[in-house]
Design a protein around this motif. Structure first.
Motif, mmCIF file in Angstrom:
data_model
loop_
_atom_site.group_PDB
_atom_site.id
_atom_site.type_symbol
_atom_site.label_atom_id
_atom_site.label_comp_id
_atom_site.label_asym_id
_atom_site.label_seq_id
_atom_site.Cartn_x
_atom_site.Cartn_y
_atom_site.Cartn_z
ATOM 1 N N SER A 36 -56.988 50.748 60.877
ATOM 2 C CA SER A 36 -58.355 51.171 61.223
ATOM 3 C C SER A 36 -59.277 49.957 61.326
ATOM 4 C CB SER A 36 -58.862 52.144 60.163
ATOM 5 O OG SER A 36 -60.203 52.469 60.391
ATOM 6 N N ASP A 37 -59.155 49.026 60.377
ATOM 7 C CA ASP A 37 -59.972 47.805 60.406
ATOM 8 C C ASP A 37 -59.673 46.991 61.659
ATOM 9 O OD1 ASP A 37 -61.022 48.567 57.969
ATOM 10 O OD2 ASP A 37 -59.831 47.132 56.796
ATOM 11 N N LEU A 38 -58.382 46.842 61.972
ATOM 12 C CA LEU A 38 -58.001 46.086 63.166
ATOM 13 C C LEU A 38 -58.510 46.755 64.437
ATOM 14 C CD1 LEU A 38 -54.364 44.972 62.292
ATOM 15 C CD2 LEU A 38 -56.369 43.513 62.528
ATOM 16 N N THR A 39 -58.429 48.068 64.483
ATOM 17 C CA THR A 39 -58.929 48.800 65.654
ATOM 18 C C THR A 39 -60.423 48.564 65.830
ATOM 19 O OG1 THR A 39 -57.227 50.485 65.389
ATOM 20 C CG2 THR A 39 -59.161 51.097 66.684
ATOM 21 N N ARG A 40 -61.151 48.582 64.709
ATOM 22 C CA ARG A 40 -62.593 48.336 64.760
ATOM 23 C C ARG A 40 -62.869 46.903 65.213
ATOM 24 N NH1 ARG A 40 -65.312 45.913 61.187
ATOM 25 N NH2 ARG A 40 -63.849 46.257 59.512
ATOM 26 N N ILE A 41 -62.126 45.947 64.673
ATOM 27 C CA ILE A 41 -62.321 44.532 65.038
ATOM 28 C C ILE A 41 -62.002 44.321 66.514
ATOM 29 C CG2 ILE A 41 -61.390 42.212 64.707
ATOM 30 C CD1 ILE A 41 -61.077 42.962 61.705
ATOM 31 N N VAL A 42 -60.877 44.869 66.961
ATOM 32 C CA VAL A 42 -60.481 44.717 68.372
ATOM 33 C C VAL A 42 -61.513 45.382 69.282
ATOM 34 C CG1 VAL A 42 -58.756 45.407 70.082
ATOM 35 C CG2 VAL A 42 -58.026 44.403 67.922
ATOM 36 N N GLY A 43 -62.020 46.534 68.865
ATOM 37 C CA GLY A 43 -63.061 47.201 69.656
ATOM 38 C C GLY A 43 -64.300 46.332 69.787
ATOM 39 N N GLY A 44 -64.708 45.699 68.677
ATOM 40 C CA GLY A 44 -65.868 44.802 68.719
ATOM 41 C C GLY A 44 -65.600 43.597 69.601
ATOM 42 N N MET A 45 -64.392 43.048 69.480
ATOM 43 C CA MET A 45 -64.042 41.896 70.315
ATOM 44 C C MET A 45 -64.025 42.289 71.782
ATOM 45 S SD MET A 45 -61.074 40.130 67.968
ATOM 46 C CE MET A 45 -60.659 38.894 69.171
ATOM 47 N N HIS A 46 -63.537 43.487 72.071
ATOM 48 C CA HIS A 46 -63.498 43.969 73.464
ATOM 49 C C HIS A 46 -64.903 44.042 74.031
ATOM 50 C CE1 HIS A 46 -63.417 47.106 76.613
ATOM 51 N NE2 HIS A 46 -62.311 46.469 76.960
ATOM 52 N N GLN A 47 -65.838 44.552 73.227
ATOM 53 C CA GLN A 47 -67.223 44.632 73.693
ATOM 54 C C GLN A 47 -67.797 43.238 73.944
ATOM 55 O OE1 GLN A 47 -69.264 46.980 70.751
ATOM 56 N NE2 GLN A 47 -68.664 48.912 71.690
#
Length: 115
Positions: A36-47
């Motif tokens: 979940s943390d990685l998904t959130r981090i990757v989502g932020g990086m994607h943005q």
């Protein structure tokens, strides 16, 4: 083997199984939290990357527009330089004609040009 020892062994194995199962559940919970943390981090990086890409695309568009304007200014300046050259040549011709007229007016009769 007596029954008590078999029961004791089964109880110990069940206790170990429950212990292992509890540890496995904790591990699965930690892995799920990390995912979940990685998904959130990757989502932020994607943005962030998407924002940077948009800025790059806009900068590229502006650079292209600026380059078009520069080429157009360069073309217009070339035309003006050519027109100025033509005017200078025309003025040179007129100046040569004026010099010939003035030279003819001040020259003594019978004198040749260049003497």
């Amino acid at each position: 083997m007596d029954i008590e020892r078999v029961v004791q062994l089964v109880v110990e194995q069940q206790a170990n199984f429950i212990n292992d199962l509890t540890e496995l559940r904790a591990l699965v919970t930690r892995v799920a939290q990390q995912q979940s943390d990685l998904t959130r981090i990757v989502g932020g990086m994607h943005q962030e990357v998407s924002g940077v890409i948009r800025e790059i695309v806009e900068s590229q568009r502006q650079m292209s527009e600026n380059q078009k304007q520069l080429w157009e200014s360069h073309r217009q300046m070339g035309e003006k330089i050519n027109a100025l050259g033509d005017k200078i040549n025309h003025m040179g011709d007129k100046l040569d004609a004026l010099i010939d007229i003035v030279d003819g007016m001040i020259r003594r009769p019978g004198e040749q040009k260049g003497s």
